[in-house]
Design a protein around this motif. Structure first.
Motif, PDB file in Angstrom:
ATOM      1  N   ILE A   1      -2.059  -4.909  10.771  1.00  0.00           N
ATOM      2  CA  ILE A   1      -1.304  -4.338   9.606  1.00  0.00           C
ATOM      3  C   ILE A   1      -1.180  -2.828   9.519  1.00  0.00           C
ATOM      4  N   GLN A   2       0.125  -2.582   8.989  1.00  0.00           N
ATOM      5  CA  GLN A   2       0.283  -1.126   8.689  1.00  0.00           C
ATOM      6  C   GLN A   2       0.522  -1.129   7.070  1.00  0.00           C
ATOM      7  N   PHE A   3       0.063  -0.123   6.553  1.00  0.00           N
ATOM      8  CA  PHE A   3       0.238   0.012   5.031  1.00  0.00           C
ATOM      9  C   PHE A   3       0.609   1.360   4.740  1.00  0.00           C
ATOM     10  N   ARG A   4       0.951   1.533   3.404  1.00  0.00           N
ATOM     11  CA  ARG A   4       1.089   2.678   2.571  1.00  0.00           C
ATOM     12  C   ARG A   4       0.515   2.640   1.211  1.00  0.00           C
ATOM     13  N   GLY A   5      -0.074   3.479   0.568  1.00  0.00           N
ATOM     14  CA  GLY A   5      -0.814   3.370  -0.460  1.00  0.00           C
ATOM     15  C   GLY A   5      -1.280   4.643  -1.356  1.00  0.00           C
ATOM     16  N   ILE A   6      -2.059   4.563  -2.204  1.00  0.00           N
ATOM     17  CA  ILE A   6      -2.628   5.648  -2.873  1.00  0.00           C
ATOM     18  C   ILE A   6      -4.093   5.639  -2.866  1.00  0.00           C
ATOM     19  N   MET A   7      -4.524   6.771  -2.440  1.00  0.00           N
ATOM     20  CA  MET A   7      -6.038   6.919  -2.378  1.00  0.00           C
ATOM     21  C   MET A   7      -6.622   7.636  -3.663  1.00  0.00           C
TER      22      MET A   7
ATOM     23  N   LYS B   1      -5.204   2.021  -2.890  1.00  0.00           N
ATOM     24  CA  LYS B   1      -4.414   0.753  -3.457  1.00  0.00           C
ATOM     25  C   LYS B   1      -3.249   0.756  -2.626  1.00  0.00           C
ATOM     26  N   PRO B   2      -2.989  -0.096  -1.597  1.00  0.00           N
ATOM     27  CA  PRO B   2      -1.822  -0.218  -1.099  1.00  0.00           C
ATOM     28  C   PRO B   2      -0.595  -0.879  -1.909  1.00  0.00           C
ATOM     29  N   TYR B   3       0.577  -0.222  -1.641  1.00  0.00           N
ATOM     30  CA  TYR B   3       1.829  -0.557  -2.130  1.00  0.00           C
ATOM     31  C   TYR B   3       2.856  -1.165  -1.506  1.00  0.00           C
ATOM     32  N   TYR B   4       2.617  -0.997  -0.168  1.00  0.00           N
ATOM     33  CA  TYR B   4       3.390  -1.706   0.974  1.00  0.00           C
ATOM     34  C   TYR B   4       2.479  -2.046   2.134  1.00  0.00           C
ATOM     35  N   ILE B   5       2.730  -3.372   2.575  1.00  0.00           N
ATOM     36  CA  ILE B   5       1.899  -3.734   3.698  1.00  0.00           C
ATOM     37  C   ILE B   5       2.921  -4.456   4.672  1.00  0.00           C
ATOM     38  N   LYS B   6       2.998  -4.183   5.856  1.00  0.00           N
ATOM     39  CA  LYS B   6       3.444  -4.953   7.013  1.00  0.00           C
ATOM     40  C   LYS B   6       2.575  -5.423   7.841  1.00  0.00           C
ATOM     41  N   MET B   7       2.713  -6.941   8.088  1.00  0.00           N
ATOM     42  CA  MET B   7       1.802  -7.567   9.070  1.00  0.00           C
ATOM     43  C   MET B   7       2.671  -7.935  10.162  1.00  0.00           C
ATOM     44  N   THR B   8       2.087  -7.642  11.269  1.00  0.00           N
ATOM     45  CA  THR B   8       2.462  -8.238  12.625  1.00  0.00           C
ATOM     46  C   THR B   8       1.782  -9.355  13.033  1.00  0.00           C
TER      47      THR B   8
END
Length: 141
Positions: A81-87, A120-127
């Motif tokens: 997974i690759q993700f974007r979020g707020i820490m 807290k992720p707000y976007y996750i892309k799973m390959t």
């Protein structure tokens, strides 16, 4: 609350190390962190020393990115997974919940002089190549 689909959550729960990426003033940085994932809150929980570069970066820019990957050289088994979020530092009820969960999984952390953080992720892309070569699953808030 909008939660990632089960395949993504299952993958996250099967692993325990994430790569965290931060950036401040166009200077990227990355760090590896042991984590526990809380499904109900959809957040990664990890500890880090306040003096680390990534924590100092987050105090300026709390938007982060990262990944969790399965190490394999077999193309048909590639997952990650690759993700974007707020820490952020957990507050109130969440603070006690994440501390309990983290220490249950990593009891040695009780001896460490670090702070607990949530991502807290707000976007996750799973390959997941097990679903077909290059198959992507996308989740976002």
């Amino acid at each position: 609350m909008n939660h990632p689909e089960k395949r993504i959550v299952d993958f996250i729960n099967e692993h325990h190390v994430l790569t965290l990426a931060t950036t401040v003033e166009n200077n990227p940085w990355c760090a590896n962190c042991f984590y526990v994932y809380l499904e109900d809150e959809n957040c990664f929980v990890f500890t880090s020393d306040d003096a680390t570069k990534h924590v100092q970066d987050v105090l300026i820019n709390s938007k982060v990115a990262g990944s969790v990957v399965l190490e394999t050289s077999t193309v048909g088994k590639i997952q990650g997974i690759q993700f974007r979020g707020i820490m952020e530092i957990p507050q109130n009820e969440l603070a006690s919940k994440v501390k309990k969960a983290y220490l249950k999984k990593f009891p040695f952390a009780v001896l460490m002089k670090t702070s607990l953080w949530v991502l807290k992720p707000y976007y996750i892309k799973m390959t997941d190549n097990r679903l077909g070569f290059g198959k992507k699953l996308i989740w976002e808030v």
